[in-house]
Design a protein around this motif. Structure first.
Motif, PDB file in Angstrom:
ATOM      1  N   LYS A 138      39.689 -15.959  27.489  1.00  9.80           N
ATOM      2  CA  LYS A 138      39.801 -16.972  26.444  1.00  9.80           C
ATOM      3  C   LYS A 138      38.582 -17.871  26.490  1.00  9.80           C
ATOM      4  O   LYS A 138      38.273 -18.474  27.529  1.00  9.80           O
ATOM      5  CB  LYS A 138      41.074 -17.807  26.620  1.00  9.80           C
ATOM      6  CG  LYS A 138      41.264 -18.881  25.527  1.00  9.80           C
ATOM      7  CD  LYS A 138      41.448 -18.278  24.145  1.00  9.80           C
ATOM      8  CE  LYS A 138      41.638 -19.352  23.095  1.00  9.80           C
ATOM      9  NZ  LYS A 138      41.804 -18.785  21.740  1.00  9.80           N
TER      10      LYS A 138
ATOM     11  N   THR B 295      45.940 -22.552  30.013  1.00  6.91           N
ATOM     12  CA  THR B 295      45.519 -21.536  29.045  1.00  6.91           C
ATOM     13  C   THR B 295      46.225 -20.214  29.312  1.00  6.91           C
ATOM     14  O   THR B 295      46.607 -19.509  28.377  1.00  6.91           O
ATOM     15  CB  THR B 295      43.991 -21.354  29.094  1.00  6.91           C
ATOM     16  OG1 THR B 295      43.362 -22.603  28.835  1.00  6.91           O
ATOM     17  CG2 THR B 295      43.535 -20.342  28.055  1.00  6.91           C
TER      18      THR B 295
ATOM     19  N   CYS C 218      48.443 -18.371  26.463  1.00  2.00           N
ATOM     20  CA  CYS C 218      48.178 -17.002  26.020  1.00  2.00           C
ATOM     21  C   CYS C 218      49.373 -16.093  26.296  1.00  2.00           C
ATOM     22  O   CYS C 218      49.770 -15.293  25.440  1.00  2.00           O
ATOM     23  CB  CYS C 218      46.929 -16.453  26.707  1.00  2.00           C
ATOM     24  SG  CYS C 218      45.370 -17.156  26.150  1.00  2.00           S
TER      25      CYS C 218
ATOM     26  N   ARG D  10      46.018 -17.195  20.906  1.00  2.00           N
ATOM     27  CA  ARG D  10      45.600 -15.795  21.042  1.00  2.00           C
ATOM     28  C   ARG D  10      44.395 -15.708  21.972  1.00  2.00           C
ATOM     29  O   ARG D  10      43.448 -16.491  21.840  1.00  2.00           O
ATOM     30  CB  ARG D  10      45.260 -15.201  19.675  1.00  2.00           C
ATOM     31  CG  ARG D  10      46.470 -15.070  18.750  1.00  2.00           C
ATOM     32  CD  ARG D  10      46.090 -14.352  17.465  1.00  2.00           C
ATOM     33  NE  ARG D  10      47.195 -14.309  16.516  1.00  2.00           N
ATOM     34  CZ  ARG D  10      48.104 -13.344  16.464  1.00  2.00           C
ATOM     35  NH1 ARG D  10      48.049 -12.345  17.336  1.00  2.00           N
ATOM     36  NH2 ARG D  10      49.066 -13.371  15.554  1.00  2.00           N
ATOM     37  N   PRO D  11      44.399 -14.747  22.895  1.00  2.00           N
ATOM     38  CA  PRO D  11      43.226 -14.600  23.758  1.00  2.00           C
ATOM     39  C   PRO D  11      42.015 -14.122  22.960  1.00  2.00           C
ATOM     40  O   PRO D  11      42.159 -13.487  21.908  1.00  2.00           O
ATOM     41  CB  PRO D  11      43.667 -13.544  24.778  1.00  2.00           C
ATOM     42  CG  PRO D  11      44.770 -12.789  24.115  1.00  2.00           C
ATOM     43  CD  PRO D  11      45.455 -13.769  23.207  1.00  2.00           C
TER      44      PRO D  11
END
Length: 244
Positions: free
Chosen positions: A16, A53, A57, A63-64
Motif C-alpha cells: 500500500k 493499514t 486492507c 484497497r491495496p
C-alpha cells in the motif's frame, strides 16, 4: 484448524502506497500472511509501522496498491464498491476504540443495526443469546450514554457478531477503557474465539493486551518482520526492542 484448511483471511503480496512521486509514502511492503479460522491474532509495531493499514486492507476498508486480499475465499479486489460494502456489513465485523454506537439508539438497536441496514431481520434469539453471553442482557434498552465504557464495548462486540461474520477486526478495543474494563473486554474476545469459534484480528500498541492473543505479528516499516507464538508481554517487548 488442519494444515490444508482454507484460511479465513489471506494476504498475498499486499502493498500500500499513499500519494505519488517524491511525497509517496509506502505503508505496506509485499506482505504475505494467512489468518486461520478460529484464531486470535494481534498486530503490533511502532507508530508508522503499517499495522492500521494492514487492518484496513484486510478488512476491505481500503484497497491495496498491489497484491490480493481474500476473506472467506472471496477475493476483495474482484468486488465492486456495493458488493464490498455489503460484505463489510455482513461478513466482516468491526470493534473500534471509540465504540461507535449511535447515541439515539438503544444498545439493542445498535446491535441489530448491521442487519437492519442490510434489510435482514435478526435470526430468532440471536441478539438475546449474544447479550446474555456478553453479560449485558439487563442493559440492552439503555442508550449508550447510560452505559459504562465496558458495557458499550460489549454492545459493540455483539454488534460485530450479530450477522455471524467470517472475521472480526478490532482496532485498539481497550484503548478507551480503564485497566479493569480492558481486562474484561480481552476476556470477552478470548471467549469469542475459544467458545464461539470466531476469528479475531486485533491491532494494539500494548504488549499486555497482545499477550492474550494466540500469536502476534510484528511489523516494521510496512514489513512483517516476526511472528511471536504463544506470546507473553516479555516475549513481545523483546521482539519489538530487537527491531528498533
Amino acid at each position: 484448524m488442519s494444515g490444508d484448511a482454507e484460511p479465513v483471511v489471506r494476504l498475498r503480496g499486499v502493498g500500500k502506497v499513499y500519494g505519488t512521486g517524491p511525497s509517496a509514502v509506502t505503508a505496506l511492503r509485499d506482505l504475505d500472511h494467512d489468518f486461520a479460522r478460529g484464531s486470535f491474532t494481534a498486530v503490533m509495531g511502532r507508530s508508522g509501522s503499517g499495522k492500521t493499514t494492514l487492518l484496513q486492507c484486510a478488512a476491505g476498508l481500503t484497497r491495496p496498491t498491489s497484491g490480493s486480499v481474500s476473506v472467506g475465499g472471496a477475493d476483495l479486489s474482484t468486488l465492486g464498491e456495493a458488493e464490498l460494502s455489503g460484505m463489510r456489513g455482513l461478513r466482516i465485523g468491526f470493534v473500534f476504540q471509540a465504540f461507535n454506537l449511535l447515541p439515539a439508539l438503544t444498545a439493542r438497536e445498535n446491535i441489530e443495526l448491521p442487519l437492519r441496514l442490510a434489510g435482514r431481520p435478526p435470526a430468532p434469539g440471536r441478539v438475546d443469546e449474544l447479550v446474555d453471553r456478553m453479560g449485558i442482557a439487563g442493559h440492552v434498552h439503555r442508550r449508550p450514554h447510560e452505559l459504562s465504557g465496558g458495557q458499550q464495548q460489549r454492545a459493540a462486540i455483539c454488534r460485530a457478531l450479530v450477522a455471524g461474520p467470517e472475521v472480526v477486526f478490532a482496532d485498539e478495543p481497550t484503548g478507551n477503557l480503564d485497566t479493569g474494563s480492558g481486562r474484561e473486554i480481552l476476556a470477552v474476545l478470548r471467549f469469542v474465539v475459544d467458545a464461539m469459534g470466531q476469528t479475531v484480528i486485533m491491532v494494539t500498541h500494548d504488549p499486555a493486551v497482545a499477550s492474550r492473543a494466540d500469536r502476534v505479528l510484528l511489523l516494521s516499516d510496512g514489513r512483517l518482520v516476526d511472528i511471536v507464538e504463544s506470546p507473553t508481554a516479555e516475549k513481545i517487548v523483546t521482539g519489538l526492542e530487537a527491531r528498533r
